[in-house]
Design a protein around this motif. Structure first.
Motif, PDB file in Angstrom:
ATOM      1  N   PHE A 258     -15.695  36.406  82.251  1.00  0.00           N
ATOM      2  CA  PHE A 258     -14.997  35.669  81.190  1.00  0.00           C
ATOM      3  C   PHE A 258     -15.299  34.172  81.338  1.00  0.00           C
ATOM      4  N   LEU A 259     -15.334  33.484  80.208  1.00  0.00           N
ATOM      5  CA  LEU A 259     -15.813  32.095  80.252  1.00  0.00           C
ATOM      6  C   LEU A 259     -14.727  31.058  80.494  1.00  0.00           C
ATOM      7  N   GLY A 260     -13.477  31.501  80.527  1.00  0.00           N
ATOM      8  CA  GLY A 260     -12.384  30.555  80.746  1.00  0.00           C
ATOM      9  C   GLY A 260     -11.829  30.055  79.426  1.00  0.00           C
ATOM     10  N   VAL A 261     -10.586  29.585  79.489  1.00  0.00           N
ATOM     11  CA  VAL A 261      -9.901  29.121  78.274  1.00  0.00           C
ATOM     12  C   VAL A 261     -10.623  27.885  77.715  1.00  0.00           C
ATOM     13  N   HIS A 262     -11.033  27.968  76.462  1.00  0.00           N
ATOM     14  CA  HIS A 262     -11.806  26.875  75.861  1.00  0.00           C
ATOM     15  C   HIS A 262     -11.231  26.487  74.496  1.00  0.00           C
ATOM     16  N   ASP A 268     -12.995  27.703  59.741  1.00  0.00           N
ATOM     17  CA  ASP A 268     -12.015  27.249  58.739  1.00  0.00           C
ATOM     18  C   ASP A 268     -11.394  25.893  59.106  1.00  0.00           C
ATOM     19  N   GLY A 269     -11.890  25.270  60.180  1.00  0.00           N
ATOM     20  CA  GLY A 269     -11.422  23.930  60.552  1.00  0.00           C
ATOM     21  C   GLY A 269     -10.282  23.942  61.553  1.00  0.00           C
ATOM     22  N   SER A 270      -9.651  25.086  61.770  1.00  0.00           N
ATOM     23  CA  SER A 270      -8.565  25.139  62.758  1.00  0.00           C
ATOM     24  C   SER A 270      -9.158  25.086  64.165  1.00  0.00           C
ATOM     25  N   VAL A 271      -8.321  24.712  65.151  1.00  0.00           N
ATOM     26  CA  VAL A 271      -8.820  24.662  66.534  1.00  0.00           C
ATOM     27  C   VAL A 271      -8.060  25.687  67.363  1.00  0.00           C
ATOM     28  N   GLU A 272      -8.793  26.690  67.855  1.00  0.00           N
ATOM     29  CA  GLU A 272      -8.209  27.738  68.706  1.00  0.00           C
ATOM     30  C   GLU A 272      -8.400  27.361  70.166  1.00  0.00           C
ATOM     31  N   CYS A 273      -7.402  27.703  70.984  1.00  0.00           N
ATOM     32  CA  CYS A 273      -7.520  27.457  72.425  1.00  0.00           C
ATOM     33  C   CYS A 273      -7.281  28.781  73.135  1.00  0.00           C
ATOM     34  N   GLY A 274      -8.231  29.220  73.886  1.00  0.00           N
ATOM     35  CA  GLY A 274      -8.119  30.498  74.592  1.00  0.00           C
ATOM     36  C   GLY A 274      -9.503  31.074  74.739  1.00  0.00           C
ATOM     37  N   PRO A 275      -9.663  32.327  75.047  1.00  0.00           N
ATOM     38  CA  PRO A 275      -8.621  33.270  75.422  1.00  0.00           C
ATOM     39  C   PRO A 275      -8.488  33.381  76.938  1.00  0.00           C
ATOM     40  N   TYR A 315      -6.307  36.136  90.856  1.00  0.00           N
ATOM     41  CA  TYR A 315      -6.764  35.737  89.524  1.00  0.00           C
ATOM     42  C   TYR A 315      -5.912  36.439  88.453  1.00  0.00           C
ATOM     43  N   GLY A 316      -5.687  37.756  88.674  1.00  0.00           N
ATOM     44  CA  GLY A 316      -4.928  38.562  87.708  1.00  0.00           C
ATOM     45  C   GLY A 316      -3.505  38.048  87.542  1.00  0.00           C
ATOM     46  N   LEU A 317      -2.854  37.725  88.672  1.00  0.00           N
ATOM     47  CA  LEU A 317      -1.462  37.242  88.588  1.00  0.00           C
ATOM     48  C   LEU A 317      -1.389  35.895  87.875  1.00  0.00           C
ATOM     49  N   ASP A 318      -2.334  35.022  88.200  1.00  0.00           N
ATOM     50  CA  ASP A 318      -2.359  33.703  87.542  1.00  0.00           C
ATOM     51  C   ASP A 318      -2.506  33.857  86.033  1.00  0.00           C
ATOM     52  N   GLU A 319      -3.411  34.759  85.639  1.00  0.00           N
ATOM     53  CA  GLU A 319      -3.643  34.958  84.202  1.00  0.00           C
ATOM     54  C   GLU A 319      -2.392  35.527  83.529  1.00  0.00           C
ATOM     55  N   TYR A 320      -1.704  36.453  84.236  1.00  0.00           N
ATOM     56  CA  TYR A 320      -0.472  37.020  83.687  1.00  0.00           C
ATOM     57  C   TYR A 320       0.591  35.955  83.487  1.00  0.00           C
ATOM     58  N   ALA A 321       0.727  35.105  84.506  1.00  0.00           N
ATOM     59  CA  ALA A 321       1.731  34.045  84.421  1.00  0.00           C
ATOM     60  C   ALA A 321       1.451  33.163  83.206  1.00  0.00           C
ATOM     61  N   ARG A 322       0.175  32.846  83.011  1.00  0.00           N
ATOM     62  CA  ARG A 322      -0.191  31.991  81.871  1.00  0.00           C
ATOM     63  C   ARG A 322       0.050  32.695  80.535  1.00  0.00           C
ATOM     64  N   ALA A 323      -0.085  34.043  80.551  1.00  0.00           N
ATOM     65  CA  ALA A 323       0.108  34.783  79.291  1.00  0.00           C
ATOM     66  C   ALA A 323       1.554  34.681  78.815  1.00  0.00           C
ATOM     67  N   PHE A 324       2.476  34.613  79.776  1.00  0.00           N
ATOM     68  CA  PHE A 324       3.896  34.622  79.396  1.00  0.00           C
ATOM     69  C   PHE A 324       4.550  33.243  79.462  1.00  0.00           C
ATOM     70  N   CYS A 325       3.840  32.256  79.992  1.00  0.00           N
ATOM     71  CA  CYS A 325       4.446  30.930  80.146  1.00  0.00           C
ATOM     72  C   CYS A 325       3.585  29.880  79.439  1.00  0.00           C
ATOM     73  N   LYS A 326       4.116  29.382  78.326  1.00  0.00           N
ATOM     74  CA  LYS A 326       3.374  28.411  77.520  1.00  0.00           C
ATOM     75  C   LYS A 326       3.018  27.165  78.342  1.00  0.00           C
ATOM     76  N   LYS A 327       3.980  26.779  79.225  1.00  0.00           N
ATOM     77  CA  LYS A 327       3.775  25.557  80.013  1.00  0.00           C
ATOM     78  C   LYS A 327       2.521  25.683  80.896  1.00  0.00           C
ATOM     79  N   LEU A 328       2.358  26.879  81.500  1.00  0.00           N
ATOM     80  CA  LEU A 328       1.193  27.082  82.363  1.00  0.00           C
ATOM     81  C   LEU A 328      -0.109  27.122  81.552  1.00  0.00           C
ATOM     82  N   PHE A 329      -0.028  27.726  80.371  1.00  0.00           N
ATOM     83  CA  PHE A 329      -1.205  27.770  79.484  1.00  0.00           C
ATOM     84  C   PHE A 329      -1.588  26.329  79.118  1.00  0.00           C
ATOM     85  N   LEU A 330      -0.546  25.549  78.772  1.00  0.00           N
ATOM     86  CA  LEU A 330      -0.775  24.152  78.387  1.00  0.00           C
ATOM     87  C   LEU A 330      -1.422  23.367  79.539  1.00  0.00           C
ATOM     88  N   GLN A 331      -0.930  23.629  80.759  1.00  0.00           N
ATOM     89  CA  GLN A 331      -1.500  22.901  81.918  1.00  0.00           C
ATOM     90  C   GLN A 331      -2.998  23.157  82.038  1.00  0.00           C
TER      91      GLN A 331
END
Ligand code: FAD
Length: 408
Positions: A258-262, A268-275, A315-331
């Motif tokens: 996987f290439l990492g969250v980008h 359509d001009g929107s900006v997606e962040c993920g996955p 790696y799996g636990l970190d990704e899970y935490a980010r899936a459920f916690c917006k703050k961690l995804f944002l970080q």
């Protein structure tokens, strides 16, 4: 006496790989009748319609691998195809950005890979150039890849379907047709679908998230199992979208495919962040708590999955935490664009990757195709298979021509 068949070739799966394969075979063998069977009402309902929409350059993949070869060839053909058929796309370029010293050796590895794969125009850039290209992005070093772009892959899939049917009156793209069983005969296979039975001389399985099950129904002992990995996206709000001009990627971890969250500025001009990449309890489940008993059983009863969990639990636990916690995804996003705030991002779509996992828990990196009797099974077509689809189609045609002894 030989059975009269309904089609010479039936391709199972109306995603971009199945459609590109049928398109190529149809063009090179216009005398054949071909059907594409898609179980959903709409084509491209799964991976093809739930991805980042990026035309990958090919710089990540191991030199000499099928991925590298088909990505480079497929990209060039895809862009020409998009121009010819007026499909929304843009070659906007991307940057890969290192934010800490630890990432520099991997950044260098990706750069060398790009050179070996002869990706045009790839160059190293420093912090000032990063700022010039993406004013809100922070990084200590980077790579600029000018030939990366964005495209509407669903539009590509629909155009391919149109061209398949236009090629010959005998060709059909049939949606809402789910293949549920096979009856094997000496010179043909009867495909049992929810809409009745069809007889075909040859079958090509491009079932994506279901490809291992389809192979099993056909009597193939697949050495891998499809494990679904969901990828969640956030979207930048309209005000925050100005913080990203095109595509910003982190330096990938070579241990994972996987290439990492980008950040991706979509067509359509929107900006997606993920996955992100989390084990999914449902193969075609796009919600965070989606669950399917059969899918779960198929994954959790596979020893390879447990071996994979053991190897990659952190790696799996970190990704899970980010899936459920917006703050961690944002970080994670703030590493690349530090000024982003909680109110700048909102939950968006999700996609599920069909990742083949081997019996030792290894994530199969390259494309995997298996032939048996009168069938070809595509058992792993992960990213960049959407970019590479036309080249993969060419490759499937070569195998089919040789193996099924097709006449031009
Ligand atoms: C989150 C995410 C991001 C990605 N980003 C990118 C990207 O930016 N660029 C890129 O190049 N690639 C990307 N990829 C990868 C790319 O999307 C896939 O590799 C590609 O779409 C695979 O196409 P496919 O046709 O094999 O699978 P799919 O698109 O999943 O198609 C398989 C089809 O088979 C059908 N099917 C299954 N079982 C049956 C049955 N029994 N009978 C009939 N039909 C059946 C399904 O309904 C489905 O439509 C991404 C993937 C994901 C999930």
């Amino acid at each position: 006496m030989k059975q009269q068949v309904d089609f010479d070739i039936v391709v199972i799966g109306g995603g971009i790989v199945g459609l590109a394969s049928a398109y190529k075979i149809g063009r090179y063998h216009p005398g054949l009748s071909i059907a594409v069977l898609e179980k959903e009402e709409q084509l491209a309902s799964h991976q093809t319609g739930h991805n980042s929409g990026v035309i990958h350059s090919g710089l990540y993949y191991g030199p000499g691998s099928n991925k590298a070869k088909t990505c480079v060839e497929g990209r060039e053909e895809l862009v020409a195809f998009a121009k010819e058929h007026n499909i929304p796309h843009k070659i906007c370029g991307k940057i890969i950005v290192a934010t800490g010293k630890k990432e520099l050796p991997n950044l260098e590895r990706v750069f060398r890979n790009g050179q070996e794969n002869k990706i045009e125009g790839v160059e190293k850039i420093g912090p000032e150039q990063i700022k010039e290209i993406e004013p809100f992005c922070h990084g200590i070093a980077g790579i600029r890849v000018p030939c990366t772009g964005i495209i509407d892959f669903t539009a590509v899939a629909k155009k391919l379907a149109e061209l398949i049917e236009a090629e010959s009156a005998g060709n059909k793209v049939l949606t809402s047709h789910e293949v549920v069983a096979f009856e094997k005969h000496d010179f043909y296979t009867k495909l049992i679908t929810n809409k009745g039975a069809l007889a075909a001389k040859y079958i090509i399985n491009c079932g994506g998230l279901q490809c291992d099950r389809i192979a099993k129904m056909d009597g193939v002992k697949a050495s891998v199992r499809i494990i679904p990995f969901r990828g969640d996206y956030y979207e930048l709000t309209e005000e925050a979208a100005e913080k990203v001009r095109a595509l910003i990627y982190p330096v990938p971890d070579p241990a994972f495919p996987f290439l990492g969250v980008h950040f991706t500025r979509m067509i359509d001009g929107s900006v997606e962040c993920g996955p992100n990449a989390v084990f999914s309890f449902k193969r075609e489940g796009y919600g965070k708590t989606d669950f399917n008993l059969r899918d779960c059983w198929d994954s959790l009863s596979y020893l390879g999955l447990w071996k994979m969990f053991m190897k990659n639990w952190k790696y799996g636990l970190d990704e899970y935490a980010r899936a459920f916690c917006k703050k961690l995804f944002l970080q994670r996003l703030q590493r690349l664009v530090p000024s982003l705030q909680d109110e700048d991002i909102k939950p968006s779509k999700a996609g599920v990757r069909a990742q083949a996992v081997g019996p030792k828990g290894e994530l199969i990196d390259d494309f995997k195709v298996k032939r048996q009797a009168n069938s070809i099974h595509v058992l792993n077509a992960p990213s960049p298979a959407a970019t590479a689809a036309l080249a993969i189609g060419e490759y499937i045609d070569e195998i089919a021509t040789q193996y099924f002894k097709l006449k031009s």
